[in-house]
Design a protein around this motif. Structure first.
Motif, PDB file in Angstrom:
ATOM      1  N   LEU A   1       0.841  -1.190   0.000  1.00 56.16           N
ATOM      2  CA  LEU A   1       0.000   0.000   0.000  1.00 56.16           C
ATOM      3  C   LEU A   1       0.880   1.245   0.000  1.00 56.16           C
ATOM      4  CD1 LEU A   1      -2.535  -1.152   2.747  1.00 56.16           C
ATOM      5  CD2 LEU A   1      -2.605  -1.604   0.285  1.00 56.16           C
ATOM      6  N   PRO A   2       0.732   2.130  -0.984  1.00 54.53           N
ATOM      7  CA  PRO A   2       1.598   3.312  -1.062  1.00 54.53           C
ATOM      8  C   PRO A   2       1.222   4.362  -0.024  1.00 54.53           C
ATOM      9  CG  PRO A   2      -0.016   3.353  -2.824  1.00 54.53           C
ATOM     10  CD  PRO A   2      -0.200   2.038  -2.123  1.00 54.53           C
ATOM     11  N   VAL A   3       2.247   5.002   0.532  1.00 51.46           N
ATOM     12  CA  VAL A   3       2.042   6.098   1.473  1.00 51.46           C
ATOM     13  C   VAL A   3       3.101   7.159   1.191  1.00 51.46           C
ATOM     14  CG1 VAL A   3       3.395   4.846   3.203  1.00 51.46           C
ATOM     15  CG2 VAL A   3       1.946   6.743   3.918  1.00 51.46           C
ATOM     16  N   ALA A   4       2.672   8.402   1.100  1.00 52.66           N
ATOM     17  CA  ALA A   4       3.592   9.501   0.806  1.00 52.66           C
ATOM     18  C   ALA A   4       4.476   9.774   2.012  1.00 52.66           C
ATOM     19  CB  ALA A   4       2.816  10.753   0.433  1.00 52.66           C
ATOM     20  N   HIS A   5       5.781   9.963   1.737  1.00 49.14           N
ATOM     21  CA  HIS A   5       6.728  10.292   2.807  1.00 49.14           C
ATOM     22  C   HIS A   5       7.727  11.310   2.269  1.00 49.14           C
ATOM     23  CE1 HIS A   5       9.232   9.881   6.337  1.00 49.14           C
ATOM     24  NE2 HIS A   5      10.279   9.640   5.565  1.00 49.14           N
ATOM     25  N   LYS A   6       7.599  12.529   2.728  1.00 45.24           N
ATOM     26  CA  LYS A   6       8.446  13.633   2.268  1.00 45.24           C
ATOM     27  C   LYS A   6       8.337  13.744   0.752  1.00 45.24           C
ATOM     28  CE  LYS A   6      11.471  13.357   6.290  1.00 45.24           C
ATOM     29  NZ  LYS A   6      12.833  13.153   6.817  1.00 45.24           N
ATOM     30  N   ASP A   7       9.440  13.531   0.042  1.00 52.66           N
ATOM     31  CA  ASP A   7       9.393  13.700  -1.407  1.00 52.66           C
ATOM     32  C   ASP A   7       9.385  12.365  -2.151  1.00 52.66           C
ATOM     33  OD1 ASP A   7      11.910  12.990  -0.640  1.00 52.66           O
ATOM     34  OD2 ASP A   7      12.966  14.362  -2.006  1.00 52.66           O
ATOM     35  N   LYS A   8       9.003  11.288  -1.448  1.00 50.08           N
ATOM     36  CA  LYS A   8       8.992   9.981  -2.100  1.00 50.08           C
ATOM     37  C   LYS A   8       7.775   9.165  -1.643  1.00 50.08           C
ATOM     38  CE  LYS A   8      12.004   7.915   1.432  1.00 50.08           C
ATOM     39  NZ  LYS A   8      13.271   7.173   1.685  1.00 50.08           N
TER      40      LYS A   8
END
Length: 300
Positions: free
Chosen positions: A70-77
């Motif tokens: 499951l994708p999760v946004a973290h800073k710039d990635k």
């Protein structure tokens, strides 16, 4: 002239002294910041106590379990949360979003996931970032809340009927489940229709309360700790039926914490104290009481 020269020397001396004080203050501030950073790092390490690798008792993934990233946004990635989805063989079965506690990743949680599946639930279970096959480094209170939200978003697509959706948390996962349920209760996820209930097992009122129980009750640890997990404040905002379960012989988290959570929860609630239950076996020892509570509280 003498007075002016003396005044000049005194002024220069005062400036040098002020400069040294400023340097010492800046250095002290830097050391304090570094110390606080190291303290926060150690606090998170002690909170999550991650055991890397596969649990020794793990015998493999059961048949029928699907794996997700499951994708999760973290800073710039973008990072990913590893998840298991184990659907029930029965159509329209209720489903549980499973949020585990500290130390063990999903491979160490399978026995409890199996028990929920045997109760008749479909189960979506996740590893927070930093655990198991999930991306990321050392977790924090904020990142595990974000991971629970990402899991909830996926859960609502797997289980479109809100009347079939339950949130379950064990130990530290209970605090994460309470936070998620409180945010759902505030209407942050009205478009998804909410959940049918919350199940909290072997959990606590706040991380500071746990720390005080292991040290000195008078210490103002809530002011010193960066990881709060203040469940007792949040559970009062949960407008879902709440089932709270705890073993009376829990050596790690005393059952009185669950009694305090129960007292703070809204009216539609049940407290099940499993006589002789430990921190990890209350679902097995209290299976009959669990099933009875499901029927009385949730109608399932």
């Amino acid at each position: 002239m003498i007075d002016k020269a003396l005044s000049s020397r005194l002024l220069q001396k005062a400036r040098r002294r002020a400069g040294r004080l400023l340097t010492l203050f800046s250095l002290g501030s830097l050391l304090t910041a570094v110390g606080c950073t190291q303290l926060a790092q150690k606090e998170r390490e002690l909170t999550f106590r991650i055991e890397p690798g596969t649990a020794s008792w793990y015998a493999g993934l059961p048949e029928g379990v699907a794996e997700y990233r499951l994708p999760v946004a973290h800073k710039d990635k973008t990072e990913h949360v590893h998840a298991w989805w184990w659907p029930s063989e029965r159509r329209n079965a209720p489903a549980v979003l499973y949020l585990h506690g500290a130390r063990w990743n999903l491979t160490g949680q399978l026995f409890r996931i199996q028990q929920l599946h045997d109760f008749g639930f479909s189960v979506l279970a996740i590893d927070y970032r930093g655990f198991g096959k999930s991306d990321g480094g050392l977790p924090s209170e904020q990142t595990v809340y974000e991971d629970a939200q990402v899991a909830w978003d996926k859960f609502t697509t797997l289980v479109p009927n809100a009347d079939k959706r339950f949130i379950y948390g064990h130990s530290l996962g209970g605090a994460i489940a309470i936070d998620l349920a409180a945010r759902i209760a505030k209407g942050e996820d009205e478009r998804k229709g909410g959940a049918a209930g919350l199940i909290v097992e072997s959990s606590f009122t706040s991380l500071a309360d746990i720390a005080r129980s292991l040290t000195y009750p008078w210490l103002p640890l809530q002011l010193l700790m960066s990881q709060k997990f203040a469940s007792v404040d949040k559970i009062a905002k949960v407008n879902l039926p709440v089932l709270i379960v705890h073993g009376t012989d829990d050596r790690y988290v005393p059952s009185r914490f669950s009694e305090e959570l129960y007292a703070a929860a809204p009216d539609k609630k049940r407290l099940v104290l499993v006589e002789g239950g430990s921190h990890n076996n209350s679902m097995r020892l209290g299976a009959t009481a669990y099933r009875k509570a499901f029927k009385e509280l949730f109608g399932s």
